[in-house]
Scaffold this active site. Structure first.
Site, PDB file in Angstrom:
ATOM      1  CG  HIS A 120       2.712   3.441   1.101  1.00  0.00           C
ATOM      2  ND1 HIS A 120       3.024   2.947   2.345  1.00  0.00           N
ATOM      3  CD2 HIS A 120       2.526   4.781   1.255  1.00  0.00           C
ATOM      4  CE1 HIS A 120       3.036   3.953   3.219  1.00  0.00           C
ATOM      5  NE2 HIS A 120       2.721   5.058   2.575  1.00  0.00           N
ATOM      6  CE  LYS A 132       1.292   9.805   9.290  1.00  0.00           C
ATOM      7  NZ  LYS A 132       1.691  10.802   8.259  1.00  0.00           N
ATOM      8  CE  LYS A 174       0.024   8.278   4.633  1.00  0.00           C
ATOM      9  NZ  LYS A 174       0.005   9.739   4.465  1.00  0.00           N
ATOM     10  CG  ASP A 188      -2.243  11.375   6.711  1.00  0.00           C
ATOM     11  OD1 ASP A 188      -3.117  12.260   6.618  1.00  0.00           O
ATOM     12  OD2 ASP A 188      -1.180  11.395   6.060  1.00  0.00           O
ATOM     13  CD  GLU A 195      -0.525  13.584   8.734  1.00  0.00           C
ATOM     14  OE1 GLU A 195       0.096  14.049   7.764  1.00  0.00           O
ATOM     15  OE2 GLU A 195      -0.159  12.571   9.363  1.00  0.00           O
ATOM     16  CG  ASP A 240       0.714  16.815   5.823  1.00  0.00           C
ATOM     17  OD1 ASP A 240       1.586  17.628   5.471  1.00  0.00           O
ATOM     18  OD2 ASP A 240       0.703  15.643   5.410  1.00  0.00           O
ATOM     19  CE  LYS A 297       4.260  15.723   4.701  1.00  0.00           C
ATOM     20  NZ  LYS A 297       3.171  15.215   3.836  1.00  0.00           N
ATOM     21  CD  GLU A 338       4.924  11.205   7.973  1.00  0.00           C
ATOM     22  OE1 GLU A 338       4.575  10.206   7.327  1.00  0.00           O
ATOM     23  OE2 GLU A 338       4.186  12.169   8.201  1.00  0.00           O
TER      24      GLU A 338
END
Length: 374
Positions: free
Chosen positions: A22, A167, A169, A198, A224, A249, A273, A327
């Site tokens: 990831h 999304k 990254k 993001d 983001e 964020d 979050k 998410e």
């Protein structure tokens, strides 16, 4: 009647493998470490909580190992003997014992709320005023870094009706390469799916201005945290310059942060979050500020496992408005789980369980297998 007291608190490190690498701007994850909290009360009720970070210390100031140390050494001793039903009083006590440490406090708060929900035989969301939605839209992050593979993955998930917002990254590569990568994916998916990016603070303001112009032209739906969280004036300039929504964020953790962003007009959307807020109750305060200021709300993740994700789900389900969905895909990124019945995803959404507390039970064998031995 005697009050129910907190008798013990245990923090366990659990290492779970991910289904694939990831990639984020600051790190590449090959596995995920969870801090699982087990809080036991004098009436025999056990509450569960979780704290998780992204890439150890790569994302922020707390690591799983540090969270466990803070709980074991400072926070758990302060909770022993406290009224198990008075969550706010317990949290106030923790704030006197330790400054910051929001992730650790969030895990403990979740465990206390889970126990209270079980005690009263109501879902955790009921303790927050009640759920206004039983399903939460959930996006998926395409983070392999390979354009063709990401398109194939998105098409498969669209066909399975699991996700229709994706999304990407970006921020690790040259801007031109990132823009080309995102543009090709958006072109392939067209109007069948939303595509957001993001940047995780990786760009300067000048670089962000050029890149966002290209991404906006490509049809990207949301940007983001393109620049460092400390540059709120720069974020405000970008938000005023472009039509595509800008989401804060890393720049928003507390209600005070949300107020600063609102004053400057530094974002169109706020990512919430529970971990970075310090728990569900503080997340609700931050959400209220953003909502009152006219910013849309988005339910973010620290890539938690099932316990942390379901805690977030209860909190997001209780918000009056949640314009950008969530998410909460963390459990889907893991090869295995430590709960008996994993969260259920279908029709592009996560379903809220109707059982008491979090609605989850630990799989003791899996927990024993994956817990860190040293």
């Amino acid at each position: 009647m005697d009050k129910v007291r907190i008798e013990s608190v245990e923090a366990v490190l659990v290492d779970l493998p991910t289904i694939r690498a990831h990639q984020l701007a600051m790190t590449v994850m090959q596995n995920q470490t969870l801090v699982i909290v087990r809080l036991r009360c004098s009436d025999g009720v056990e509450g569960l909580g979780e704290a998780t970070t992204i890439g150890g210390l790569a994302y922020g100031e707390e690591s799983p190992e540090g969270i466990k140390l803070a709980i074991d050494t400072y926070l758990a001793p302060a909770l022993i003997g406290q009224d198990a039903a008075n969550v706010r009083a317990a949290l106030a006590r923790l704030d006197k014992v330790a400054r910051g440490n929001r992730f650790a406090k969030s895990a403990l708060e979740t465990a206390m709320l889970d126990a209270q929900g079980k005690r009263l035989n109501v879902p955790l969301a009921t303790l927050l005023g009640g759920a206004v939605r039983a399903q939460l839209p959930v996006l998926w992050t395409l983070a392999s870094g390979d354009t063709a593979r990401d398109i194939e993955e998105a098409e498969s998930l669209l066909h399975a009706r699991r996700h229709n917002t994706f999304k990407l990254k970006i921020g690790r590569r040259e801007i031109a390469a990132d823009v080309a990568h995102v543009s090709r994916i958006k072109q392939a998916l067209g109007d069948r799916a939303r595509v957001t990016v993001d940047v995780n603070q990786a760009w300067s303001e000048a670089d962000a201005a050029g890149a966002i112009a290209q991404l906006e032209a490509a049809g990207v739906d949301l940007i983001e945290q393109p620049i460092p969280r400390t540059n709120l004036p720069g974020l405000a300039r970008l938000a005023a310059r472009f039509v595509v929504p800008i989401m804060a964020d890393e720049a928003v953790c507390t209600p005070e942060d949300a107020l600063d962003i609102a004053r400057l007009g530094a974002a169109d959307v706020l990512a919430l979050k529970i971990a970075k807020s310090g728990g569900l109750l503080e997340m609700g305060r931050t959400a209220a500020v953003g909502d009152a200021a006219g910013m849309a709300l988005y339910g973010g993740t620290m890539l938690e496992g099932s316990i942390g994700s379901m805690a977030s789900a209860h909190g997001f389900a209780a918000l009056p408005r949640l314009g950008w969905g969530t998410e909460l895909f963390g459990p889907l990124l893991l090869k295995d789980d430590i709960v008996v019945v994993p969260p259920r995803y279908r029709d592009f959404a996560l379903e809220l369980p109707d059982g008491p507390g979090l609605g989850l039970a630990l799989d003791e064998d899996k927990l024993a297998f994956y817990r860190r031995k040293v």
